[in-house]
Design an enzyme around this catalytic site. Structure first.
Site, mmCIF file in Angstrom:
data_model
loop_
_atom_site.group_PDB
_atom_site.id
_atom_site.type_symbol
_atom_site.label_atom_id
_atom_site.label_comp_id
_atom_site.label_asym_id
_atom_site.label_seq_id
_atom_site.Cartn_x
_atom_site.Cartn_y
_atom_site.Cartn_z
ATOM 1 N N TYR A 89 34.814 25.462 -5.982
ATOM 2 C CA TYR A 89 35.113 25.032 -7.067
ATOM 3 C C TYR A 89 34.902 25.585 -8.477
ATOM 4 O O TYR A 89 35.774 25.749 -9.400
ATOM 5 C CB TYR A 89 34.386 23.520 -7.125
ATOM 6 N N SER A 114 36.731 21.996 -16.400
ATOM 7 C CA SER A 114 35.490 21.316 -15.838
ATOM 8 C C SER A 114 34.275 22.356 -16.777
ATOM 9 O O SER A 114 34.562 23.183 -17.057
ATOM 10 C CB SER A 114 35.259 21.518 -14.558
HETATM 11 C C1 BGC Z 1 32.883 17.496 -10.983
HETATM 12 C C2 BGC Z 1 32.095 16.486 -11.029
HETATM 13 C C3 BGC Z 1 30.615 16.844 -11.761
HETATM 14 C C4 BGC Z 1 30.967 17.230 -13.061
HETATM 15 C C5 BGC Z 1 29.638 17.851 -13.548
HETATM 16 C C6 BGC Z 1 33.016 18.131 -12.506
HETATM 17 O O1 BGC Z 1 34.019 19.332 -12.679
HETATM 18 O O2 BGC Z 1 34.274 17.332 -10.458
HETATM 19 O O3 BGC Z 1 32.033 16.173 -9.648
HETATM 20 O O4 BGC Z 1 29.856 15.472 -11.848
HETATM 21 O O5 BGC Z 1 31.845 18.303 -13.043
HETATM 22 O O6 BGC Z 1 28.902 18.586 -12.979
#
Ligand code: BGC
Length: 273
Positions: A171, A158
């Site tokens: 996260y 991410s």
């Molecule tokens: C998340 C999303 C988010 C994106 C940008 C991703 O890793 O799962 O919820 O919109 O990152 O912030």
């Protein structure tokens, strides 16, 4: 020049493939010729959605099989890879995609909120990478692909492996962990001709972030963070995944490819600072 994004003959395991980015990657890899193991959670909606992904691949002439597993459980992961070998004889590509979010302010974040995100997003990715590495090291190489990788691991990370994320410390910590898990594994496995890379998606239109795009107001606010001016689609990630899984990227290992419309370019600094 030979076109080498052809994945014919290769077997791919895609985790969390019943929806969103995983679904698009499973379909993309199958379109490129791979036989795909579509992993999903057992039971309920996930089971039905996994079966629908398999059907859609088969309707387009591709080959796929559904396989239930909770990737945070060691026994489930071992069973997932056994099923892949049982069905298709080998495994060439792992796409470590499954991921969850459990947001909350730190003061209210339960240990269970923390643990579940780390268990799936980080430990689950470790368990699958380990199972894939074991398979890659023991199975005979594909004779049609001499001097190419004998295995390929792709993490779906991410932008939050580098962008801090308030209210989602679990996260962000899991994705920061993936960054060095990926690089350390790439360093370890390169001599075995196993490639390891990540894709770091930005905001992609899926169920996980629906509140961030499903009203015009929310979307306008989100677009302030995306210099390229549009939200990403799951297919944007699938295209990158096919390239990284294929011999077209054979000399690429240990890299994170950001597919984010410029979200990591600090757009708020345009004309400021
Ligand atoms: C998340 C999303 C988010 C994106 C940008 C991703 O890793 O799962 O919820 O919109 O990152 O912030």
């Amino acid at each position: 020049m030979q076109h080498t994004t052809d994945l014919n003959g290769r077997v791919a395991v895609v985790t969390g493939a019943s929806s969103g980015i995983g679904r698009a990657i499973a379909i993309g890899l199958a379109e490129a010729g791979a036989r795909v193991v579509v992993n999903h959670r057992a039971g309920g909606d996930s089971q039905a959605r996994g079966a629908a992904v398999v059907e859609s691949i088969q309707r387009s002439g591709g080959t796929a099989v559904a396989a239930a597993a909770d990737i945070s459980r060691e026994a489930d992961v071992d069973h997932l890879f056994e099923q892949a070998v049982q069905h298709f004889g080998r495994v060439d590509i792992l796409v470590n995609n499954a991921g969850v979010e459990h947001p909350s302010p730190i003061a209210d974040m339960t240990l269970a909120d923390w643990q579940r995100v780390i268990d799936v997003n980080l430990t689950g990715h470790f368990l699958c990478a380990r199972a894939a590495a074991r398979a890659f090291k023991t199975q005979p190489p594909d004779p049609s692909r001499q001097n190419r990788s004998v295995g390929n691991i792709l993490f779906i990370s991410s932008v939050h492996e580098v962008i801090p994320w308030a209210f989602q410390v679990n996260y962000a910590a899991s994705k920061g962990g993936i960054s060095l898990l990926m690089k350390s594994l790439a360093q370890e496995l390169a001599p075995d001709r196993i490639r390891v890379n990540s894709i770091a998606p930005g905001a992609i239109r899926t169920a996980i972030n629906q509140p961030a795009w499903d009203t015009p107001q929310a979307l306008a606010k989100l677009l302030e963070l995306i210099p390229y001016g549009r939200i990403g689609e799951p297919e944007d990630i699938a295209q990158a995944a096919v390239w990284l899984a294929s011999d077209a990227s054979d000399y690429v290992t240990g890299t994170t490819l950001f597919v984010d419309g410029g979200m990591t370019l600090y757009p708020e600094f345009r004309g400021a600072g």
